[in-house]
Design a protein around this motif. Structure first.
Motif, PDB file in Angstrom:
ATOM      1  N   ALA A 151      -0.028   1.573   7.390  1.00 26.57           N
ATOM      2  CA  ALA A 151      -0.929   0.435   7.177  1.00 26.57           C
ATOM      3  C   ALA A 151      -1.376  -0.166   8.505  1.00 26.57           C
ATOM      4  O   ALA A 151      -2.547  -0.527   8.671  1.00 26.57           O
ATOM      5  N   LEU A 152      -0.460  -0.259   9.458  1.00 25.08           N
ATOM      6  CA  LEU A 152      -0.835  -0.778  10.781  1.00 25.08           C
ATOM      7  C   LEU A 152      -1.850   0.140  11.455  1.00 25.08           C
ATOM      8  O   LEU A 152      -2.812  -0.340  12.074  1.00 25.08           O
ATOM      9  N   ARG A 153      -1.657   1.455  11.331  1.00 25.08           N
ATOM     10  CA  ARG A 153      -2.624   2.406  11.909  1.00 25.08           C
ATOM     11  C   ARG A 153      -3.977   2.277  11.215  1.00 25.08           C
ATOM     12  O   ARG A 153      -5.024   2.299  11.871  1.00 25.08           O
ATOM     13  N   ALA A 154      -3.965   2.112   9.894  1.00 26.70           N
ATOM     14  CA  ALA A 154      -5.215   1.958   9.143  1.00 26.70           C
ATOM     15  C   ALA A 154      -5.932   0.673   9.552  1.00 26.70           C
ATOM     16  O   ALA A 154      -7.160   0.653   9.686  1.00 26.70           O
ATOM     17  N   LEU A 155      -5.184  -0.378   9.766  1.00 23.99           N
ATOM     18  CA  LEU A 155      -5.768  -1.640  10.207  1.00 23.99           C
ATOM     19  C   LEU A 155      -6.402  -1.474  11.587  1.00 23.99           C
ATOM     20  O   LEU A 155      -7.496  -1.979  11.842  1.00 23.99           O
ATOM     21  N   ALA A 156      -5.738  -0.748  12.467  1.00 23.82           N
ATOM     22  CA  ALA A 156      -6.228  -0.572  13.838  1.00 23.82           C
ATOM     23  C   ALA A 156      -7.486   0.280  13.916  1.00 23.82           C
ATOM     24  O   ALA A 156      -8.393  -0.021  14.694  1.00 23.82           O
ATOM     25  N   ASP A 157      -7.540   1.337  13.107  1.00 28.16           N
ATOM     26  CA  ASP A 157      -8.692   2.243  13.242  1.00 28.16           C
ATOM     27  C   ASP A 157      -9.686   2.163  12.083  1.00 28.16           C
ATOM     28  O   ASP A 157     -10.687   2.881  12.075  1.00 28.16           O
ATOM     29  N   GLY A 158      -9.420   1.307  11.106  1.00 26.66           N
ATOM     30  CA  GLY A 158     -10.363   1.120  10.006  1.00 26.66           C
ATOM     31  C   GLY A 158     -10.433   2.282   9.030  1.00 26.66           C
ATOM     32  O   GLY A 158     -11.382   2.385   8.258  1.00 26.66           O
ATOM     33  N   ARG A 159      -9.425   3.156   9.050  1.00 36.59           N
ATOM     34  CA  ARG A 159      -9.413   4.323   8.163  1.00 36.59           C
ATOM     35  C   ARG A 159      -8.198   4.261   7.254  1.00 36.59           C
ATOM     36  O   ARG A 159      -7.070   4.375   7.722  1.00 36.59           O
ATOM     37  N   PRO A 160      -8.421   4.049   5.939  1.00 37.00           N
ATOM     38  CA  PRO A 160      -7.271   3.983   5.029  1.00 37.00           C
ATOM     39  C   PRO A 160      -6.494   5.291   5.023  1.00 37.00           C
ATOM     40  O   PRO A 160      -7.027   6.350   5.345  1.00 37.00           O
ATOM     41  N   ARG A 161      -5.231   5.193   4.641  1.00 36.66           N
ATOM     42  CA  ARG A 161      -4.352   6.359   4.607  1.00 36.66           C
ATOM     43  C   ARG A 161      -3.941   6.672   3.185  1.00 36.66           C
ATOM     44  O   ARG A 161      -3.591   5.775   2.428  1.00 36.66           O
ATOM     45  N   TYR A 162      -3.963   7.971   2.849  1.00 30.54           N
ATOM     46  CA  TYR A 162      -3.402   8.449   1.592  1.00 30.54           C
ATOM     47  C   TYR A 162      -2.131   9.196   1.957  1.00 30.54           C
ATOM     48  O   TYR A 162      -2.152  10.125   2.769  1.00 30.54           O
ATOM     49  N   LEU A 163      -1.024   8.763   1.372  1.00 32.62           N
ATOM     50  CA  LEU A 163       0.280   9.339   1.687  1.00 32.62           C
ATOM     51  C   LEU A 163       0.893   9.986   0.452  1.00 32.62           C
ATOM     52  O   LEU A 163       0.555   9.643  -0.674  1.00 32.62           O
ATOM     53  N   HIS A 164       1.813  10.887   0.696  1.00 33.18           N
ATOM     54  CA  HIS A 164       2.626  11.522  -0.340  1.00 33.18           C
ATOM     55  C   HIS A 164       4.068  11.252   0.046  1.00 33.18           C
ATOM     56  O   HIS A 164       4.540  11.797   1.051  1.00 33.18           O
ATOM     57  N   ASP A 165       4.719  10.363  -0.711  1.00 29.18           N
ATOM     58  CA  ASP A 165       6.085   9.956  -0.370  1.00 29.18           C
ATOM     59  C   ASP A 165       6.180   9.421   1.044  1.00 29.18           C
ATOM     60  O   ASP A 165       7.045   9.814   1.826  1.00 29.18           O
ATOM     61  N   ALA A 166       5.253   8.545   1.378  1.00 26.89           N
ATOM     62  CA  ALA A 166       5.195   7.846   2.660  1.00 26.89           C
ATOM     63  C   ALA A 166       4.822   8.743   3.838  1.00 26.89           C
ATOM     64  O   ALA A 166       4.865   8.294   4.973  1.00 26.89           O
ATOM     65  N   GLN A 167       4.461   9.974   3.582  1.00 27.67           N
ATOM     66  CA  GLN A 167       4.092  10.890   4.656  1.00 27.67           C
ATOM     67  C   GLN A 167       2.629  11.298   4.512  1.00 27.67           C
ATOM     68  O   GLN A 167       2.134  11.499   3.402  1.00 27.67           O
ATOM     69  N   PRO A 168       1.931  11.443   5.641  1.00 24.58           N
ATOM     70  CA  PRO A 168       0.517  11.868   5.567  1.00 24.58           C
ATOM     71  C   PRO A 168       0.396  13.257   4.943  1.00 24.58           C
ATOM     72  O   PRO A 168       1.269  14.101   5.104  1.00 24.58           O
TER      73      PRO A 168
END
Length: 170
Positions: A151-168
């Motif tokens: 979430a912090l990375r998504a906030l920084a770069d404006g790109r949401p993340r989709y994870l599978h069991d907390a992993q990219p």
């Protein structure tokens, strides 16, 4: 036998049967909420060990963003307007739980006075704290810690993340 579009009653019966037999997912909706100093809000629930992000489980047929705002209002007395989704995480079955979809939304930054006045408002939250992200990450359970960092990375770069069991997903 599948109904034809010309038979709406049969089509509704067919869809109702599918609705009754298809898998249902639990939905969790948390937020990343900051103070003017860049610290993030964590809550310490009374019903499980450790610290957590503010938010909670969606009720039946409740949209995830409504669940997050409802939980903030109930638990902390906060009325916030959510911004973008930062993380969507498919969480595999674990312990007694089936799988779930977990969201983290950007809840923005509170003003100093509002941040200073946050207190638990119901018996599900024992304590609240604004912590710098590094410290917050240390206090979160590992699965949530990974989701939090995404979430912090998504906030920084404006790109949401989709994870599978907390992993990219690679």
């Amino acid at each position: 036998m599948r109904p034809t579009p010309a038979d709406p009653a049969a089509r509704n019966a067919y869809l109702a049967e599918g609705n009754a037999t298809q898998a249902r997912k639990r939905v969790a909706a948390d937020v990343l909420l900051r103070d003017p100093n860049g610290r993030v809000l964590l809550v310490r629930p009374t019903y499980k060990p450790g610290w957590d992000l503010p938010g909670g489980m969606a009720e039946a047929n409740e949209p995830p963003h409504d669940a997050a705002t409802r939980e903030l209002r109930e638990e902390l007395g906060l009325a916030v307007t959510l911004r973008d989704v930062l993380v969507i995480d498919w969480v595999a079955p674990h312990g007694p739980w089936d799988d779930q979809i977990s969201f983290i939304f950007d809840a923005g930054t509170l003003g100093e006075d509002q941040a200073a006045g946050i207190r638990p408002r119901d018996d599900e939250v024992a304590e609240v704290a604004f912590l710098f992200p590094e410290r917050a990450g240390e206090l979160l359970p590992s699965r949530l810690r990974d989701r939090f960092h995404a979430a912090l990375r998504a906030l920084a770069d404006g790109r949401p993340r989709y994870l599978h069991d907390a992993q990219p997903i690679r």
